[in-house]
Enzyme design. Structure first.
Site, short mmCIF file in Angstrom:
data_model
loop_
_atom_site.label_atom_id
_atom_site.label_comp_id
_atom_site.label_asym_id
_atom_site.label_seq_id
_atom_site.Cartn_x
_atom_site.Cartn_y
_atom_site.Cartn_z
N HIS A 74 0.90 8.55 3.60
CA HIS A 74 1.31 9.85 4.15
C HIS A 74 2.52 10.43 3.43
O HIS A 74 2.83 11.61 3.60
CB HIS A 74 1.54 9.77 5.67
CG HIS A 74 2.80 9.09 6.11
ND1 HIS A 74 2.81 7.81 6.61
CD2 HIS A 74 4.08 9.52 6.16
CE1 HIS A 74 4.04 7.49 6.95
NE2 HIS A 74 4.83 8.51 6.68
N ASP A 119 -2.76 3.31 5.70
CA ASP A 119 -1.65 4.18 5.29
C ASP A 119 -0.84 3.47 4.19
O ASP A 119 0.27 2.99 4.43
CB ASP A 119 -0.78 4.53 6.49
CG ASP A 119 0.24 5.60 6.19
OD1 ASP A 119 0.26 6.11 5.05
OD2 ASP A 119 1.02 5.94 7.11
N SER A 212 9.81 5.99 6.25
CA SER A 212 8.40 5.84 5.91
C SER A 212 8.20 5.41 4.47
O SER A 212 8.88 5.88 3.56
CB SER A 212 7.66 7.17 6.12
OG SER A 212 7.50 7.44 7.48
#
Length: 259
Positions: A74, A119, A212
């Protein structure tokens, strides 16, 4: 509560002041380190910052060798290689280190199928990085990390929900959960499976916006990539891509894109 929070997660595209499209996710999805401490200089020489020129830090990542960075999918979706640069060799977002150009972005073909799954992504540097005391690769693990293991999370994510982003790299020890415990404490078994690794210590400690794609390390090896969480450090598990599960994907993707 967690079931409701996950239900409202959405992907947002935001244009920076420099007119560069930057992918961010709302506060229910992207992560940062809460409750940690400033990392010692050189203590995580594999940690990198994925940066959008004219905008700054976007996501974390881990240097696997002199050409490849492992991160979250992402962090890459919606970007072209020219949209990103990789900062290596510093714990500070304000000084030191070296910004490197990117020539290839790759992420799992089944990213977000089902939601929050697969992911994981790779960034190829345009030129090999020069290793030094402050720039080192990290070995990625082929073995699953056990439950109740103490692992190390690092990142430049916010230090509280809607709080400031730190200039200096933060570090925090957290504890892994079994997938069964993760689903029980998370409240919705649909979001975690064998490809995930979860951590939880206590309220006030965990990941947040900006973490992230960053590394989770156990006994010197990379075992997780920051994926998602409930912002921030509210006593619910944080979710990571389990590196051992994606080991073959990482290895073959790098090999097939070496030229």
């Amino acid at each position: 509560m967690l079931r409701k929070v996950f239900a409202v997660v959405s992907v947002l595209l935001v244009v920076s002041a420099a007119k560069v499209t930057k992918l961010v996710l709302d506060d229910n999805y992207v992560n940062r380190v809460v409750g940690g401490e400033v990392a010692k200089n050189g203590s995580a020489p594999y940690q990198v910052s994925l940066q959008v020129p004219g905008w700054g830090h976007n996501c974390g990542g881990s240097l696997l060798n002199d050409r490849w960075v492992l991160t979250a999918a992402h962090c890459l979706v919606g970007h072209a290689p020219g949209d990103l640069m990789v900062l290596v060799g510093t714990n500070s977002l304000k000084e030191g280190g070296e910004l490197l150009k990117v020539d290839k972005l790759l992420y799992h073909s089944r990213y977000n199928l089902p939601r929050f799954h697969n992911d994981i992504g790779l960034v190829r540097l345009e030129q090999p990085v020069r290793f030094s005391e402050l720039v080192q690769s990290v070995e990625y693990s082929e073995k699953a990390v056990p439950a109740n293991a103490t692992v190390r999370l690092t990142g430049w994510g916010h230090t509280s929900a809607n709080g400031p982003s730190p200039t200096l790299l933060q570090s925090l020890n957290v504890v892994t959960l079994s997938n069964e415990d993760c689903n029980k404490k998370g409240g919705d078994p649909g979001y975690t499976d064998v490809g995930h690794l979860c951590t939880l210590t206590k309220t006030g400690e965990g990941a947040c916006n900006g973490d992230s794609g960053g590394p989770l390390v156990y006994e010197g090896k990379l075992v997780g990539v920051v994926n998602f969480g409930v912002p921030c450090a509210l006593g619910y598990p944080d979710g990571f891509a389990r590196v051992s599960y994606y080991h073959d994907w990482v290895r073959t993707t790098m090999a097939n894109n070496s030229k």
